[in-house]
Design a protein around this motif. Structure first.
Motif, PDB file in Angstrom:
ATOM      1  N   THR A 178       0.856  -1.188   0.000  1.00 44.26           N
ATOM      2  CA  THR A 178       0.000   0.000   0.000  1.00 44.26           C
ATOM      3  C   THR A 178       0.897   1.246   0.000  1.00 44.26           C
ATOM      4  O   THR A 178       2.091   1.177   0.299  1.00 44.26           O
ATOM      5  CB  THR A 178      -0.911   0.052   1.248  1.00 44.26           C
ATOM      6  OG1 THR A 178      -0.085   0.246   2.404  1.00 44.26           O
ATOM      7  CG2 THR A 178      -1.720  -1.223   1.402  1.00 44.26           C
ATOM      8  N   CYS A 179       0.269   2.395  -0.306  1.00 43.72           N
ATOM      9  CA  CYS A 179       1.060   3.630  -0.349  1.00 43.72           C
ATOM     10  C   CYS A 179       1.578   4.009   1.028  1.00 43.72           C
ATOM     11  O   CYS A 179       2.548   4.752   1.137  1.00 43.72           O
ATOM     12  CB  CYS A 179       0.234   4.772  -0.953  1.00 43.72           C
ATOM     13  SG  CYS A 179      -0.064   4.517  -2.713  1.00 43.72           S
ATOM     14  N   ASP A 180       0.940   3.512   2.088  1.00 40.65           N
ATOM     15  CA  ASP A 180       1.489   3.826   3.412  1.00 40.65           C
ATOM     16  C   ASP A 180       2.308   2.679   4.016  1.00 40.65           C
ATOM     17  O   ASP A 180       2.521   2.620   5.226  1.00 40.65           O
ATOM     18  CB  ASP A 180       0.414   4.362   4.374  1.00 40.65           C
ATOM     19  CG  ASP A 180      -0.730   3.397   4.568  1.00 40.65           C
ATOM     20  OD1 ASP A 180      -0.676   2.294   4.002  1.00 40.65           O
ATOM     21  OD2 ASP A 180      -1.676   3.760   5.296  1.00 40.65           O
ATOM     22  N   LYS A 182       2.031  -0.789   4.048  1.00 41.35           N
ATOM     23  CA  LYS A 182       1.571  -2.105   4.530  1.00 41.35           C
ATOM     24  C   LYS A 182       1.650  -3.144   3.404  1.00 41.35           C
ATOM     25  O   LYS A 182       1.427  -2.816   2.234  1.00 41.35           O
ATOM     26  CB  LYS A 182       0.137  -2.016   5.032  1.00 41.35           C
ATOM     27  CG  LYS A 182       0.072  -1.646   6.522  1.00 41.35           C
ATOM     28  CD  LYS A 182      -1.352  -1.636   7.022  1.00 41.35           C
ATOM     29  CE  LYS A 182      -1.858  -0.215   7.093  1.00 41.35           C
ATOM     30  NZ  LYS A 182      -3.280  -0.041   7.095  1.00 41.35           N
ATOM     31  N   TYR A 187       0.150  -6.779   1.936  1.00 42.94           N
ATOM     32  CA  TYR A 187      -0.871  -7.838   1.964  1.00 42.94           C
ATOM     33  C   TYR A 187      -0.398  -8.929   1.015  1.00 42.94           C
ATOM     34  O   TYR A 187      -0.126  -8.652  -0.153  1.00 42.94           O
ATOM     35  CB  TYR A 187      -2.224  -7.299   1.499  1.00 42.94           C
ATOM     36  CG  TYR A 187      -2.859  -6.354   2.490  1.00 42.94           C
ATOM     37  CD1 TYR A 187      -3.769  -6.800   3.444  1.00 42.94           C
ATOM     38  CD2 TYR A 187      -2.517  -5.001   2.494  1.00 42.94           C
ATOM     39  CE1 TYR A 187      -4.340  -5.933   4.361  1.00 42.94           C
ATOM     40  CE2 TYR A 187      -3.082  -4.119   3.416  1.00 42.94           C
ATOM     41  CZ  TYR A 187      -3.990  -4.597   4.345  1.00 42.94           C
ATOM     42  OH  TYR A 187      -4.547  -3.737   5.258  1.00 42.94           O
ATOM     43  N   ALA A 220      -6.780  -6.789   1.064  1.00 42.45           N
ATOM     44  CA  ALA A 220      -6.455  -5.383   1.338  1.00 42.45           C
ATOM     45  C   ALA A 220      -7.698  -4.498   1.247  1.00 42.45           C
ATOM     46  O   ALA A 220      -7.949  -3.666   2.124  1.00 42.45           O
ATOM     47  CB  ALA A 220      -5.392  -4.903   0.351  1.00 42.45           C
ATOM     48  N   GLU A 232      -8.221  -0.682   2.545  1.00 41.15           N
ATOM     49  CA  GLU A 232      -7.140  -0.070   1.760  1.00 41.15           C
ATOM     50  C   GLU A 232      -7.661   0.351   0.386  1.00 41.15           C
ATOM     51  O   GLU A 232      -8.436  -0.363  -0.244  1.00 41.15           O
ATOM     52  CB  GLU A 232      -5.977  -1.059   1.560  1.00 41.15           C
ATOM     53  CG  GLU A 232      -5.428  -1.658   2.833  1.00 41.15           C
ATOM     54  CD  GLU A 232      -4.665  -0.665   3.705  1.00 41.15           C
ATOM     55  OE1 GLU A 232      -4.458   0.490   3.268  1.00 41.15           O
ATOM     56  OE2 GLU A 232      -4.291  -1.049   4.824  1.00 41.15           O
ATOM     57  N   ARG A 233      -7.205   1.513  -0.085  1.00 46.02           N
ATOM     58  CA  ARG A 233      -7.599   1.989  -1.411  1.00 46.02           C
ATOM     59  C   ARG A 233      -6.420   2.524  -2.221  1.00 46.02           C
ATOM     60  O   ARG A 233      -6.571   2.815  -3.401  1.00 46.02           O
ATOM     61  CB  ARG A 233      -8.652   3.113  -1.289  1.00 46.02           C
ATOM     62  CG  ARG A 233      -9.994   2.652  -0.741  1.00 46.02           C
ATOM     63  CD  ARG A 233     -10.705   1.713  -1.716  1.00 46.02           C
ATOM     64  NE  ARG A 233     -12.026   1.352  -1.245  1.00 46.02           N
ATOM     65  CZ  ARG A 233     -12.286   0.321  -0.421  1.00 46.02           C
ATOM     66  NH1 ARG A 233     -11.301  -0.446   0.014  1.00 46.02           N
ATOM     67  NH2 ARG A 233     -13.517   0.063  -0.033  1.00 46.02           N
ATOM     68  N   ASN A 234      -5.260   2.674  -1.606  1.00 48.50           N
ATOM     69  CA  ASN A 234      -4.125   3.279  -2.309  1.00 48.50           C
ATOM     70  C   ASN A 234      -2.959   2.303  -2.352  1.00 48.50           C
ATOM     71  O   ASN A 234      -2.425   1.911  -1.311  1.00 48.50           O
ATOM     72  CB  ASN A 234      -3.704   4.572  -1.608  1.00 48.50           C
ATOM     73  CG  ASN A 234      -4.823   5.594  -1.652  1.00 48.50           C
ATOM     74  OD1 ASN A 234      -5.313   5.949  -2.719  1.00 48.50           O
ATOM     75  ND2 ASN A 234      -5.256   6.039  -0.490  1.00 48.50           N
ATOM     76  N   PHE A 235      -2.591   1.938  -3.584  1.00 44.65           N
ATOM     77  CA  PHE A 235      -1.589   0.893  -3.749  1.00 44.65           C
ATOM     78  C   PHE A 235      -0.399   1.382  -4.572  1.00 44.65           C
ATOM     79  O   PHE A 235      -0.561   2.151  -5.524  1.00 44.65           O
ATOM     80  CB  PHE A 235      -2.233  -0.323  -4.427  1.00 44.65           C
ATOM     81  CG  PHE A 235      -3.385  -0.875  -3.622  1.00 44.65           C
ATOM     82  CD1 PHE A 235      -3.158  -1.606  -2.470  1.00 44.65           C
ATOM     83  CD2 PHE A 235      -4.700  -0.604  -3.998  1.00 44.65           C
ATOM     84  CE1 PHE A 235      -4.225  -2.090  -1.707  1.00 44.65           C
ATOM     85  CE2 PHE A 235      -5.771  -1.081  -3.245  1.00 44.65           C
ATOM     86  CZ  PHE A 235      -5.534  -1.827  -2.097  1.00 44.65           C
ATOM     87  N   SER A 236       0.774   0.904  -4.185  1.00 46.10           N
ATOM     88  CA  SER A 236       2.002   1.349  -4.811  1.00 46.10           C
ATOM     89  C   SER A 236       2.556   0.327  -5.800  1.00 46.10           C
ATOM     90  O   SER A 236       2.926   0.664  -6.926  1.00 46.10           O
ATOM     91  CB  SER A 236       2.987   1.652  -3.678  1.00 46.10           C
ATOM     92  OG  SER A 236       4.284   1.587  -4.077  1.00 46.10           O
ATOM     93  N   CYS A 292      -5.998   0.928  -8.957  1.00 43.19           N
ATOM     94  CA  CYS A 292      -4.639   1.482  -9.073  1.00 43.19           C
ATOM     95  C   CYS A 292      -4.540   2.505 -10.195  1.00 43.19           C
ATOM     96  O   CYS A 292      -5.304   2.477 -11.147  1.00 43.19           O
ATOM     97  CB  CYS A 292      -3.644   0.362  -9.342  1.00 43.19           C
ATOM     98  SG  CYS A 292      -3.694  -0.922  -8.088  1.00 43.19           S
TER      99      CYS A 292
END
Ligand code: THU
Length: 134
Positions: free
Chosen positions: A32-34, A36, A38, A62, A67-71, A101
């Protein structure tokens, strides 16, 4: 987290695969962008079509956790008991990525000693996505 570290988590999550029909174990690790992670592994079914890929298991865990923001996502697969190899995401998983994404989301394909990196835009150009329904 580096691509190599994320790939290592994908390799480790292959152990969670339930794949008695193909014997092909796929592991995925979604960042995730912060920061984490999964993980997911494929889950097969005797009726075949309900089978779900490792990538979607990771995304759905996720998303159900808010979660909604993924890197980026690392993916690897191979026959059980054999080294992991390059394993590109199927079309359905690419479509799920497109739901959540941005174009620059990174897809990391890896073996224990080699890595290829793509963006979502590269592997799924001109997709039908949430913006089409606005
Ligand atoms: N599979 C995945 O989990 N991810 C992919 O990217 C490709 C295929 C699974 C589905 C099935 O359980 C097995 O690999 C063989 O197709």
């Amino acid at each position: 987290m580096t691509n190599k570290e994320l790939l290592q988590k994908a390799i480790e999550s292959r152990k969670d695969s339930y794949s008695p029909y193909s014997n092909f174990c796929v592991g995925a690790a979604l960042l995730t962008c912060d920061g984490k992670v999964y993980t997911g592994a494929n889950i097969e079914n005797a009726a075949y079509t309900p089978t779900i890929c490792a990538e979607r298991v990771a995304f759905f865990k996720a998303v159900n956790n808010g979660e909604r923001n993924f890197s980026k996502i690392a993916i690897t697969g191979g026959k059980a008991g054999e080294p992991a190899g390059f394993c590109a995401p199927c079309g359905v998983c690419r479509q799920v990525m497109a739901e959540f994404c941005k174009d620059d989301f990174e897809i990391i394909l890896g073996t224990p000693d080699d890595i290829k990196v793509y963006t979502l835009k590269e592997i799924l150009p001109d997709y039908f996505g949430p913006n089409n329904l606005n």
